[in-house]
Structure formats: C-alpha cells, structure tokens
Design an enzyme around this catalytic site. Structure first.
Site, PDB file in Angstrom:
ATOM      1  N   GLY A  81      -3.147   5.071   3.263  1.00  0.00           N
ATOM      2  CA  GLY A  81      -2.727   4.160   4.331  1.00  0.00           C
ATOM      3  C   GLY A  81      -1.278   3.727   4.188  1.00  0.00           C
ATOM      4  O   GLY A  81      -0.795   3.509   3.088  1.00  0.00           O
ATOM      5  N   THR A 131      -2.146  -6.238   0.587  1.00  0.00           N
ATOM      6  CA  THR A 131      -3.260  -5.467   0.050  1.00  0.00           C
ATOM      7  C   THR A 131      -3.641  -4.338   1.023  1.00  0.00           C
ATOM      8  O   THR A 131      -3.395  -4.435   2.228  1.00  0.00           O
ATOM      9  CB  THR A 131      -4.457  -6.400  -0.233  1.00  0.00           C
ATOM     10  OG1 THR A 131      -5.479  -5.647  -0.848  1.00  0.00           O
ATOM     11  CG2 THR A 131      -4.982  -7.047   1.038  1.00  0.00           C
ATOM     12  N   ALA A 132      -4.231  -3.272   0.468  1.00  0.00           N
ATOM     13  CA  ALA A 132      -4.585  -2.111   1.296  1.00  0.00           C
ATOM     14  C   ALA A 132      -5.453  -2.521   2.484  1.00  0.00           C
ATOM     15  O   ALA A 132      -5.286  -2.010   3.589  1.00  0.00           O
ATOM     16  CB  ALA A 132      -5.301  -1.068   0.452  1.00  0.00           C
ATOM     17  N   PRO A 188       0.782  -1.239   0.000  1.00  0.00           N
ATOM     18  CA  PRO A 188       0.000   0.000   0.000  1.00  0.00           C
ATOM     19  C   PRO A 188       0.816   1.293   0.000  1.00  0.00           C
ATOM     20  O   PRO A 188       0.250   2.367  -0.114  1.00  0.00           O
ATOM     21  CB  PRO A 188      -0.835  -0.102   1.274  1.00  0.00           C
ATOM     22  CG  PRO A 188      -0.227  -1.176   2.087  1.00  0.00           C
ATOM     23  CD  PRO A 188       0.727  -1.960   1.265  1.00  0.00           C
ATOM     24  N   ASP A 191       1.580   1.881 -11.947  1.00  0.00           N
ATOM     25  CA  ASP A 191       0.466   2.822 -12.002  1.00  0.00           C
ATOM     26  C   ASP A 191       0.457   3.760 -10.803  1.00  0.00           C
ATOM     27  O   ASP A 191       1.360   3.730  -9.970  1.00  0.00           O
ATOM     28  CB  ASP A 191      -0.875   2.114 -12.202  1.00  0.00           C
ATOM     29  CG  ASP A 191      -1.017   0.917 -11.304  1.00  0.00           C
ATOM     30  OD1 ASP A 191      -0.709   1.074 -10.110  1.00  0.00           O
ATOM     31  OD2 ASP A 191      -1.400  -0.160 -11.787  1.00  0.00           O
ATOM     32  N   LYS A 200      -3.499   6.502 -14.244  1.00  0.00           N
ATOM     33  CA  LYS A 200      -4.329   7.652 -14.609  1.00  0.00           C
ATOM     34  C   LYS A 200      -3.431   8.853 -14.885  1.00  0.00           C
ATOM     35  O   LYS A 200      -2.591   9.200 -14.063  1.00  0.00           O
ATOM     36  CB  LYS A 200      -5.280   7.971 -13.464  1.00  0.00           C
ATOM     37  CG  LYS A 200      -6.494   8.738 -13.921  1.00  0.00           C
ATOM     38  CD  LYS A 200      -7.478   8.904 -12.784  1.00  0.00           C
ATOM     39  CE  LYS A 200      -8.731   8.088 -13.063  1.00  0.00           C
ATOM     40  NZ  LYS A 200      -9.743   8.222 -12.039  1.00  0.00           N
ATOM     41  N   MET A 229     -12.253   1.353  -3.271  1.00  0.00           N
ATOM     42  CA  MET A 229     -12.836   2.227  -4.303  1.00  0.00           C
ATOM     43  C   MET A 229     -14.275   2.597  -3.957  1.00  0.00           C
ATOM     44  O   MET A 229     -15.162   2.574  -4.808  1.00  0.00           O
ATOM     45  CB  MET A 229     -12.803   1.513  -5.670  1.00  0.00           C
ATOM     46  CG  MET A 229     -11.394   1.257  -6.149  1.00  0.00           C
ATOM     47  SD  MET A 229     -11.326   0.268  -7.651  1.00  0.00           S
ATOM     48  CE  MET A 229     -11.440  -1.377  -6.993  1.00  0.00           C
TER      49      MET A 229
HETATM   50  N1  SAH Z   1      -4.614  -4.012  -5.645  1.00  0.00           N
HETATM   51  C1  SAH Z   1      -4.854  -2.993  -4.656  1.00  0.00           C
HETATM   52  C2  SAH Z   1      -6.227  -2.392  -4.774  1.00  0.00           C
HETATM   53  C3  SAH Z   1      -6.470  -1.659  -6.031  1.00  0.00           C
HETATM   54  S1  SAH Z   1      -8.050  -0.914  -6.102  1.00  0.00           S
HETATM   55  C4  SAH Z   1      -4.629  -3.585  -3.266  1.00  0.00           C
HETATM   56  O1  SAH Z   1      -4.522  -4.793  -3.125  1.00  0.00           O
HETATM   57  O2  SAH Z   1      -4.552  -2.818  -2.324  1.00  0.00           O
HETATM   58  C5  SAH Z   1      -7.715   0.707  -5.555  1.00  0.00           C
HETATM   59  C6  SAH Z   1      -8.308   0.950  -4.204  1.00  0.00           C
HETATM   60  O3  SAH Z   1      -7.511   0.358  -3.199  1.00  0.00           O
HETATM   61  C7  SAH Z   1      -8.380   2.394  -3.825  1.00  0.00           C
HETATM   62  O4  SAH Z   1      -9.514   3.031  -4.361  1.00  0.00           O
HETATM   63  C8  SAH Z   1      -8.456   2.316  -2.318  1.00  0.00           C
HETATM   64  O5  SAH Z   1      -9.760   1.987  -1.904  1.00  0.00           O
HETATM   65  C9  SAH Z   1      -7.575   1.132  -2.031  1.00  0.00           C
HETATM   66  N2  SAH Z   1      -6.197   1.541  -1.684  1.00  0.00           N
HETATM   67  C10 SAH Z   1      -5.082   1.244  -2.338  1.00  0.00           C
HETATM   68  N3  SAH Z   1      -3.998   1.742  -1.700  1.00  0.00           N
HETATM   69  C11 SAH Z   1      -4.457   2.354  -0.606  1.00  0.00           C
HETATM   70  C12 SAH Z   1      -3.838   3.040   0.469  1.00  0.00           C
HETATM   71  N4  SAH Z   1      -2.520   3.212   0.534  1.00  0.00           N
HETATM   72  N5  SAH Z   1      -4.626   3.541   1.444  1.00  0.00           N
HETATM   73  C13 SAH Z   1      -5.967   3.382   1.405  1.00  0.00           C
HETATM   74  N6  SAH Z   1      -6.586   2.737   0.408  1.00  0.00           N
HETATM   75  C14 SAH Z   1      -5.874   2.225  -0.580  1.00  0.00           C
END
Ligand code: SAH
Length: 476
Positions: free
Chosen positions: A410, A329-330, A223, A246, A268, A381
C-alpha cells in the site's frame, strides 16, 4: 557569483523608499522588521503606509523625489509605477554610490532582496540572482518545511551559554563537538518539546559531565510513500548518527537518511531469519550508551503492531532518554490510497485494527466482536491465517458475501488491491504479495468508485477522466 550575499545591520540606519503603494509597503514591512529608519517619498500613501506613518514607524519626508533625499541614506528603493522616474532614481543612486533596488526590475538593481527564511536569530537568504525566482521560492518552501520553528529558540539559548562554554572548553574542536552534540541531542529535543528550563539544565549538566549521553528516537516511517513521513520524522533521520531499520521501511525513505549516518538492518534477512527482538533491544541500548543519536525507524506507526513499546521499555529501564514520532499506520495509509474509507455513515460506524498473527492460535481471538456488522475490520499480518479468519468470521455471523480487500504494498508505486468476498478471501490471500493488509466490511464496495492511486486504476479510469476534464474545461 553575480551577487554577493551579506547580512546588513540596518538598525536605526536611514533607507529611502520612493513610492507609496502596495509594492512599496511590502518592502517597507521587511525593512521595519530589520529596524531600519524608513523615509518615504510619495504623492500619496496607501492605507497600510498611512497607518505606519500615524504610528511614527516611518517618516513621510516629501511628495516629490529629488536627488538630495538620497544623500544621507544607505539604501534606495524605487517602487513607483512611473518607469521613467524609477530609472532616474537608479542612475542618480548609482552616481552617488548608493545601493539601489528598483522593485521587479532586475537590470536596475545594484542589490536584490533574497527570499528569507526567518528563524530569528537564524536567517537564511536564498537568491537565484534574478534568474529563476519561482525556483528560489520553491526552495524556500522546502527549507521552511525542513527547518523547525524551534531553531531560533535553540540559537537564542546557545547565545546565552556561549561564554560559559568557551570558559569550560578550551579548544575550538572541543567546543564544536559539544555544540554538535547539543544541537542533535536531548537538548534540542527538549527545546522542541517546549521544555526550555529542562533544556538549559541538560546543557548545564552536559557541560559539567563532558557531554556524554545518547538519545533514541522511535520514528514511524509510514507505509512506504516518502511523502507520508512526518516532518518530525524527516528531521530525526537527518540528525541521526545511526539508523536501525527493518524490512517494512521503503527504499524511498531510506534515501532520506543523512548520508554519513550508519545504517543497520534489523529485519528479516534473506535466509528468512529475523534479527531477534532481544538483539535489537540490546543494540539500541549499546548504541545509546555510546553517546550516539539513534533513530529506530519502523514501517507505519511504531506503536501499532510494531513492538515499539517493548524497545522503549528497555531504554526506560536504563534511563536512556527517548522520543516517539508517530507514523501513518498501514491501516490508515493503505486504505486511503486504495479509496476505502474506514468509516462511512451508510456502512460502518467503527473500525477495528487487529493482528492476524498471534503467538497462540487464531482460535483465541474475540470472534464475537470481530464479526459484528456495521464495522470495518482491518487485519495486519493476516494473509497466512486468511483461511481460518474467513471461516471464523462467517461462523460468528458475517455473511459469506461480505466484501473484502487485500491491499498489497500500500501507498507504494507497486500497490495492488484485490477485491473479493469472505468466501474467497483465502484464495486471494494466497496470491497477494507482501506486505498485505486485509480489509473486511461493506466500505470495501467504495473502492470501485474511489480508487485513485496506482497505475492499474488510473488506466482503467482514463476515458471517464478525459470526458470529465473536457466538461470542466468547457465550463471554465
Ligand atoms: N507498524 C506497522 C505494522 C507492522 S505489522 C504499521 O503501523 O503499519 C506488519 C503488517 O503491517 C504487515 O504484515 C501488513 O499487514 C501491514 N503493512 C505494513 N505496511 C504495509 C503496506 N505498505 N501495505 C499493506 N500492508 C502493510
């Protein structure tokens, strides 16, 4: 250069160790690894050395030291607790032109033992010339972590193939390119995955077909905090010819990419337009077909709402070899940094990860399931759809005062956590910076007590913290 690094072949060569305690035993252990013939002079042997003596792994040649004992050895190590004796050994060795080391006494050493990273047959030795041993040790730890265990295996297999490669590829440049490709390509990945037979097949095939063939690694960057990148992930991005990344990949992580690797942004753009998924898929394919080692770096985990699957399907259809390195993952990382446990015996027995962003309307989600009590809902999201989400959850039975958190950015230094209830979720979401994660459930209550990361929280906690550390130091 105060010390000249060299690798000595000690196999079968005599080395004199004076001393029979644990310090001597440490050095003896190292020398035996190098198959040296160890001769010990000591009044007494400690348990470890006695055992080695019983097994005939070392020779206990005398109880008292005399100059004659060093005449036929290559190296002398003084490890007694008698400083005068140690120094006498040093000067005698010097006068006989023997390399000598008085353990932990740098002025009385004509050679020193470096810190060693052992990936047999690869050996890395580090020394600070006795100036900063702790720094050398730290460096060693860093390198240990960076250098995969399978490195030794790679070197071993390469050794086996060296002559064949030489016979097939005439010029040095050709051979260098070949090996570079092998060490950063599919061959290396197969060795790493313990598929040695296939690895050798790959080597044979590449040699036969003039080593084309790219490779793609789908890597989860976590994250944001670079410390959350896995060691495998780090190794992949340091081997890559090209990295596609990305917007979710943090700058801290981008700075770890091999400097001369090409970087391609596929997220983006400033104008709000994203690179189309098909375009990214095609680019991955083209680069791999050019024989490149490609890393597709994604925020969090590549298989969690990351379309990693779609990208791999295209590669699989074209028989491009690939690997996947999972990431944090986040939903796991951001919640941990916000002090919100996903499950807790008193509050939640399960957690659901769901995306708030659907191709169709949010109305087709499984609201019945999502609104269940005793569970934590983690919504990716979700901020744009927060209003609908809050309404539906209440409509399907979640109380209006159910605690919610929105964690923005985060695990990054800019992390912010906004706390509220389902009733004001939409309001909070509107103000939240992106990327943001919504957490719904009773576990959010623990944030107040367990938050540990981020400037805001630390400041708020400080008086309490000081008191606590005072008590602890008093007790200590
Ligand atoms: N593959 C990523 C998720 C991608 S979708 C994963 O596993 O984390 C993108 C969404 O992930 C964002 O809209 C948000 O909801 C969340 N996200 C990704 N990084 C984040 C972070 N550092 N802090 C909070 N939410 C995060």
């Amino acid at each position: 250069m105060n010390y000249f690094p060299l690798f000595a072949d000690l196999t079968g060569r005599p080395v004199l160790v004076v001393g029979g305690g644990s310090v001597a035993a440490r050095k003896v252990g190292l020398l035996l690894k190098a198959n040296a013939q160890v001769r010990i002079v000591a009044r007494q042997l400690n348990e470890e050395l006695s055992e080695l003596e019983r097994q005939n792994k070392v020779l206990w040649i005398a109880k008292e030291f005399n100059a004659e004992q060093m005449r036929t050895v290559m190296l002398v190590i003084a490890a007694t607790n008698d400083e005068v004796l140690n120094h006498r050994i040093f000067y005698l060795a010097e006068s006989q032109h023997k390399l000598v080391n008085v353990v932990d006494d740098q002025p009385h050493c004509s050679f020193i033992f470096p810190s060693i990273i052992d990936r047999n047959p690869i050996q890395i030795a580090i020394s600070s010339g006795g100036k900063a041993p702790v720094l050398a040790r730290l460096l060693r730890e860093k390198l240990e972590a960076l250098l995969p265990q399978y490195l030794g295996k790679i070197a071993e297999i390469s050794g086996k193939w060296r002559d064949q490669v030489k016979a097939k590829l005439a010029s040095v440049t050709e051979r260098r390119r070949f090996w570079e490709k092998m060490f950063s390509g599919r061959f290396a990945s197969l060795v790493k995955n313990q598929q040695e037979v296939q690895a050798e097949e790959e080597l044979a095939e590449q040699l036969e077909n003039n080593y084309q063939g790219g490779f793609v690694s789908l890597v989860g960057a976590g994250p944001g905090d670079a410390g959350l990148l896995t060691l495998n992930g780090l190794q992949e991005i340091q081997q890559a010819d090209v990295v596609l990344y990305d917007a979710l990949v943090s700058g801290e992580i981008l700075s770890l990419i091999r400097r001369d690797a090409e970087r391609i942004f596929v997220g983006k753009r400033a104008n709000g337009r994203s690179v189309a998924q098909e375009e990214t898929n095609q680019l991955l394919l083209t680069l791999a077909q050019q024989g490149k080692r490609v890393v597709r770096l994604k925020g969090g985990d590549p298989f969690v709402f990351g379309r990693g699957g779609e990208e791999l399907e295209v590669l699989a259809q074209h028989q491009i070899p690939f690997s996947v390195v999972p990431g944090i993952t986040a939903g796991i990382g951001a919640t941990a940094y916000a002090g919100i446990p996903l499950t807790h015996r008193d509050y939640a027995q399960s957690a659901i990860f769901v995306t708030g962003h659907r191709k169709a309307d949010a109305s087709d989600m499984e609201w019945q399931t999502l609104a269940r009590s005793n569970q934590t809902l983690v919504i990716y999201m979700g901020t744009l759809k927060a209003q609908v989400i809050a309404e539906r959850l209440q409509q399907y039975g979640r109380a209006a005062n159910t605690p919610v958190a929105i964690i923005s950015q985060g695990t990054q230094l800019t992390q912010k956590t906004a706390i509220g209830t389902l009733a004001n979720l939409a309001e909070l979401a509107e103000k939240a910076e992106t990327p943001a994660l919504i957490v719904v459930g009773e576990v959010v209550k623990l944030h107040e007590q367990l938050a540990w990361f981020g400037e805001e929280k630390q400041r708020q906690k400080q008086p309490h913290f000081t008191l606590e550390s005072l008590t602890i130091s008093q007790v200590a």
